[in-house]
Design a protein around this motif. Structure first.
Motif, PDB file in Angstrom:
ATOM      1  N   ARG A 227       0.810  -1.226   0.000  1.00 15.62           N
ATOM      2  CA  ARG A 227       0.000   0.000   0.000  1.00 15.62           C
ATOM      3  C   ARG A 227       0.837   1.266   0.000  1.00 15.62           C
ATOM      4  NH1 ARG A 227      -4.372  -2.085   4.589  1.00 15.62           N
ATOM      5  NH2 ARG A 227      -5.389  -3.647   3.246  1.00 15.62           N
ATOM      6  N   ALA A 228       2.060   1.184   0.500  1.00 24.00           N
ATOM      7  CA  ALA A 228       2.927   2.360   0.548  1.00 24.00           C
ATOM      8  C   ALA A 228       4.370   1.901   0.709  1.00 24.00           C
ATOM      9  CB  ALA A 228       2.540   3.289   1.695  1.00 24.00           C
ATOM     10  N   VAL A 229       5.273   2.705   0.146  1.00 20.68           N
ATOM     11  CA  VAL A 229       6.709   2.458   0.298  1.00 20.68           C
ATOM     12  C   VAL A 229       7.353   3.755   0.768  1.00 20.68           C
ATOM     13  CG1 VAL A 229       8.833   1.721  -0.850  1.00 20.68           C
ATOM     14  CG2 VAL A 229       6.634   0.810  -1.624  1.00 20.68           C
ATOM     15  N   ARG A 230       8.162   3.671   1.817  1.00 23.65           N
ATOM     16  CA  ARG A 230       8.817   4.884   2.320  1.00 23.65           C
ATOM     17  C   ARG A 230      10.214   4.540   2.828  1.00 23.65           C
ATOM     18  NH1 ARG A 230       4.271   3.843   5.423  1.00 23.65           N
ATOM     19  NH2 ARG A 230       4.690   2.788   7.416  1.00 23.65           N
ATOM     20  N   GLN A 231      11.110   5.497   2.692  1.00 29.27           N
ATOM     21  CA  GLN A 231      12.477   5.321   3.178  1.00 29.27           C
ATOM     22  C   GLN A 231      12.629   6.013   4.512  1.00 29.27           C
ATOM     23  OE1 GLN A 231      15.647   5.904   0.306  1.00 29.27           O
ATOM     24  NE2 GLN A 231      17.005   6.768   1.875  1.00 29.27           N
ATOM     25  N   ARG A 232      13.231   5.299   5.461  1.00 31.22           N
ATOM     26  CA  ARG A 232      13.529   5.851   6.779  1.00 31.22           C
ATOM     27  C   ARG A 232      15.000   5.602   7.070  1.00 31.22           C
ATOM     28  NH1 ARG A 232       9.025   7.533   9.318  1.00 31.22           N
ATOM     29  NH2 ARG A 232       7.020   6.566   8.838  1.00 31.22           N
ATOM     30  N   GLY A 233      15.807   6.640   6.874  1.00 31.90           N
ATOM     31  CA  GLY A 233      17.239   6.491   7.079  1.00 31.90           C
ATOM     32  C   GLY A 233      17.832   5.525   6.070  1.00 31.90           C
ATOM     33  N   THR A 234      18.468   4.476   6.594  1.00 31.12           N
ATOM     34  CA  THR A 234      19.102   3.489   5.717  1.00 31.12           C
ATOM     35  C   THR A 234      18.216   2.271   5.491  1.00 31.12           C
ATOM     36  OG1 THR A 234      20.206   2.445   7.605  1.00 31.12           O
ATOM     37  CG2 THR A 234      21.406   4.213   6.448  1.00 31.12           C
ATOM     38  N   ARG A 235      16.954   2.380   5.835  1.00 32.45           N
ATOM     39  CA  ARG A 235      16.020   1.269   5.652  1.00 32.45           C
ATOM     40  C   ARG A 235      14.813   1.724   4.844  1.00 32.45           C
ATOM     41  NH1 ARG A 235      17.924  -3.522   6.296  1.00 32.45           N
ATOM     42  NH2 ARG A 235      15.954  -4.390   7.050  1.00 32.45           N
ATOM     43  N   VAL A 236      14.146   0.757   4.236  1.00 29.40           N
ATOM     44  CA  VAL A 236      12.906   1.020   3.510  1.00 29.40           C
ATOM     45  C   VAL A 236      11.803   0.202   4.145  1.00 29.40           C
ATOM     46  CG1 VAL A 236      11.727   0.784   1.292  1.00 29.40           C
ATOM     47  CG2 VAL A 236      14.106   1.521   1.345  1.00 29.40           C
ATOM     48  N   GLU A 237      10.649   0.835   4.333  1.00 29.25           N
ATOM     49  CA  GLU A 237       9.485   0.153   4.889  1.00 29.25           C
ATOM     50  C   GLU A 237       8.404   0.037   3.831  1.00 29.25           C
ATOM     51  OE1 GLU A 237       9.961   1.779   9.510  1.00 29.25           O
ATOM     52  OE2 GLU A 237       8.266   2.420   8.258  1.00 29.25           O
ATOM     53  N   LEU A 238       7.814  -1.148   3.731  1.00 31.01           N
ATOM     54  CA  LEU A 238       6.722  -1.389   2.795  1.00 31.01           C
ATOM     55  C   LEU A 238       5.497  -1.799   3.591  1.00 31.01           C
ATOM     56  CD1 LEU A 238       9.584  -2.799   1.561  1.00 31.01           C
ATOM     57  CD2 LEU A 238       8.140  -2.772  -0.474  1.00 31.01           C
ATOM     58  N   ALA A 239       4.468  -0.964   3.526  1.00 34.33           N
ATOM     59  CA  ALA A 239       3.247  -1.229   4.278  1.00 34.33           C
ATOM     60  C   ALA A 239       2.334  -2.146   3.481  1.00 34.33           C
ATOM     61  CB  ALA A 239       2.533   0.080   4.596  1.00 34.33           C
ATOM     62  N   THR A 240       1.919  -3.262   4.076  1.00 39.90           N
ATOM     63  CA  THR A 240       0.989  -4.194   3.450  1.00 39.90           C
ATOM     64  C   THR A 240      -0.196  -4.411   4.373  1.00 39.90           C
ATOM     65  OG1 THR A 240       1.784  -6.290   4.386  1.00 39.90           O
ATOM     66  CG2 THR A 240       3.041  -5.370   2.550  1.00 39.90           C
ATOM     67  N   GLY A 241      -1.198  -5.113   3.872  1.00 43.53           N
ATOM     68  CA  GLY A 241      -2.370  -5.387   4.692  1.00 43.53           C
ATOM     69  C   GLY A 241      -2.077  -6.281   5.880  1.00 43.53           C
ATOM     70  N   SER A 242      -0.964  -7.001   5.843  1.00 43.68           N
ATOM     71  CA  SER A 242      -0.626  -7.917   6.933  1.00 43.68           C
ATOM     72  C   SER A 242       0.566  -7.449   7.751  1.00 43.68           C
ATOM     73  CB  SER A 242      -0.335  -9.318   6.371  1.00 43.68           C
ATOM     74  OG  SER A 242       0.666  -9.251   5.371  1.00 43.68           O
ATOM     75  N   GLY A 243       0.982  -6.196   7.564  1.00 47.30           N
ATOM     76  CA  GLY A 243       2.075  -5.668   8.352  1.00 47.30           C
ATOM     77  C   GLY A 243       3.101  -4.945   7.507  1.00 47.30           C
ATOM     78  N   VAL A 244       4.212  -4.585   8.142  1.00 46.10           N
ATOM     79  CA  VAL A 244       5.273  -3.824   7.487  1.00 46.10           C
ATOM     80  C   VAL A 244       6.442  -4.750   7.169  1.00 46.10           C
ATOM     81  CG1 VAL A 244       6.950  -1.953   7.753  1.00 46.10           C
ATOM     82  CG2 VAL A 244       4.619  -1.669   8.609  1.00 46.10           C
ATOM     83  N   VAL A 245       6.915  -4.666   5.930  1.00 48.42           N
ATOM     84  CA  VAL A 245       8.095  -5.408   5.495  1.00 48.42           C
ATOM     85  C   VAL A 245       9.252  -4.425   5.412  1.00 48.42           C
ATOM     86  CG1 VAL A 245       9.140  -6.752   3.629  1.00 48.42           C
ATOM     87  CG2 VAL A 245       6.722  -7.073   4.215  1.00 48.42           C
ATOM     88  N   GLU A 246      10.398  -4.771   5.981  1.00 48.65           N
ATOM     89  CA  GLU A 246      11.575  -3.906   5.942  1.00 48.65           C
ATOM     90  C   GLU A 246      12.643  -4.502   5.046  1.00 48.65           C
ATOM     91  OE1 GLU A 246      13.251  -2.450   9.487  1.00 48.65           O
ATOM     92  OE2 GLU A 246      11.341  -1.998  10.450  1.00 48.65           O
ATOM     93  N   ALA A 247      13.410  -3.630   4.407  1.00 52.25           N
ATOM     94  CA  ALA A 247      14.508  -4.059   3.550  1.00 52.25           C
ATOM     95  C   ALA A 247      15.511  -2.918   3.453  1.00 52.25           C
ATOM     96  CB  ALA A 247      13.993  -4.434   2.165  1.00 52.25           C
ATOM     97  N   SER A 248      16.670  -3.218   2.860  1.00 50.63           N
ATOM     98  CA  SER A 248      17.645  -2.150   2.649  1.00 50.63           C
ATOM     99  C   SER A 248      17.288  -1.310   1.432  1.00 50.63           C
ATOM    100  CB  SER A 248      19.051  -2.739   2.495  1.00 50.63           C
ATOM    101  OG  SER A 248      19.127  -3.566   1.344  1.00 50.63           O
TER     102      SER A 248
END
Length: 419
Positions: A227-248
């Protein structure tokens, strides 16, 4: 230890090829797909790997077809629905601005920055066994008059000067055409073979890519919409219906559904679904070449024991929903060129939304202020042809950030010009 973790949004051809290139660079990869792998247009296209036919869509001829379709739905190959005009007005205004001869020529030159790498990269994938069943018997260009055939021949002769294909073979008449393809109809009076472009079964390619990625450790998460992708510092967060997925890093390769992820990032890419139609026929004499049927913009692709008919670009403001009338138009246009076919017995009638951009070029680059979010979408009708070189560029952007950017594909190019 992996170089980092990359979340790829979209399990279509661009996402899967990008995942392959990232694995080759040593990254751990997770593919997040809203539906099933190969959804959208990835499995239902003509299967053409065609750098010689990778000219941009915006042109005066296409604008003319679109305008005519508003009052005559059976004309041309570019269909606009009057009720959808308010929803696609921003796209159409920029499409019109990109359709002049000068802009068309520049866009084609820029697309060749990718096209020029397609053949070599595809050959590498054949060598390692990821791509199989690649056919190269040639495209048979069919016409009802010699004048039409000569105009088509001259056009492809000019294309050959770009260095991506050989010159077309000589024009021949109906007797020679029937020796090549016995199942041709009466409209096929003149034609010629054009080599250099190849084809395959795109659904088989999706399955082979997925199997290769899985065997090398890629993780698939299907039926999960990002539903959304955002960068926070050196990480990226991907918001989904079942939670947040983190990656570099994240790669947005969501095809026709990309715009909803781009706008919150400050990108107005005007990625608009352009529906393409396909169906299967059972000819008495199955073709051995890809057939291009005159000026109908309908193509026929042999795929093993199936023969697929493809064509159309339809803008109705939606990404899904098959209009049976479009299939009927394709059948009426194709029927004079083919014999020995029961058109009422067609199967696998499908529609796939292509991610269209106003200038016919993809959006490939880093998001503004977020080097760890890479955009790779908007490949129009060229997803299969441009997938391998796009994936190579995506990997460079993940490794090097904005230093690897190619200005011609800047995702912000429409945002900056028109706000």
């Amino acid at each position: 230890m992996p170089a980092g973790e990359v979340a790829v949004v979209g399990g279509g051809l661009i996402g899967l090829f990008s995942a392959h290139s990232l694995l080759e660079r040593g990254y751990a990869v997770t593919i997040l797909e809203a539906g099933t792998l190969g959804g959208g247009a990835s499995r239902v296209n003509g299967g053409w790997v065609c750098p010689a036919r990778s000219d941009p869509l915006p042109s005066w001829g296409v604008v003319r077809d679109g305008m005519r379709s508003l009052t005559s739905p059976d004309s041309g190959s570019f269909f606009l629905h009057a009720g959808a005009l308010p929803r696609v007005a921003g796209y159409l205004a920029r499409f019109l601005a990109s359709s002049g001869a000068g802009r068309f020529s520049r866009s084609w030159d820029e697309l060749d920055l990718l096209n020029g790498r397609t053949a070599g990269l595809v050959d590498e994938l054949v060598e390692v066994g990821i791509i199989d069943g690649l056919q190269d018997e040639g495209f048979l260009m069919l016409h009802s008059t010699r004048d039409e055939a000569e105009a088509s021949w001259a056009s492809l002769r000019a294309v050959s000067r770009r260095g991506l294909c050989p010159a077309p073979e000589p024009i021949v008449g109906r007797p020679a055409l029937l020796e090549l393809e016995p199942g041709l109809g009466d409209a096929a009076q003149f034609g010629f073979v054009h080599r250099g472009d190849r084809w395959l079964d795109p659904s088989r390619l999706v399955d082979r890519l997925a199997a290769s990625l899985s065997s090398r450790g890629a993780r698939f998460v299907t039926d999960t919409q990002v539903r959304a992708v955002r960068q926070r510092g050196t990480r990226v967060e991907l918001a989904t219906g079942s939670g947040v997925v983190e990656a570099s890093h994240a790669v947005i390769a969501a095809g026709a559904w990309s715009e909803q992820l781009l706008r919150p990032l400050g990108i107005r890419g005007y990625v608009t679904p352009g529906k393409g139609y396909s169906f299967t026929i059972q000819p008495e004499h199955p073709p051995t070449h890809v057939l291009r049927l005159g000026d109908t913009h309908v193509g026929v692709t042999p795929m093993g024991d199936r023969t697929r008919v493809v064509g159309m670009v339809e803008l109705d403001g939606t990404a899904e929903g098959l209009h049976a009338g479009r299939v009927d138009v394709m059948k009426r246009k194709a029927a004079p060129y083919l014999s020995g076919i029961d058109w009422r017995a067609s199967t696998d009638e499908q529609v796939g939304p292509r991610p269209m951009t106003p200038d016919g070029k993809p959006l490939i680059g880093c998001a503004p202020g977020a080097d760890r979010i890479v955009v790779a979408t908007g490949h129009n009708m060229l997803g299969l042809s441009l997938a391998a070189p796009t994936a190579s560029l995506v990997a460079e952007l993940v490794v090097r950030g904005r230093a690897a950017a190619v200005p011609a594909f800047d995702p912000m190019r429409f945002t900056r010009r028109r706000g």
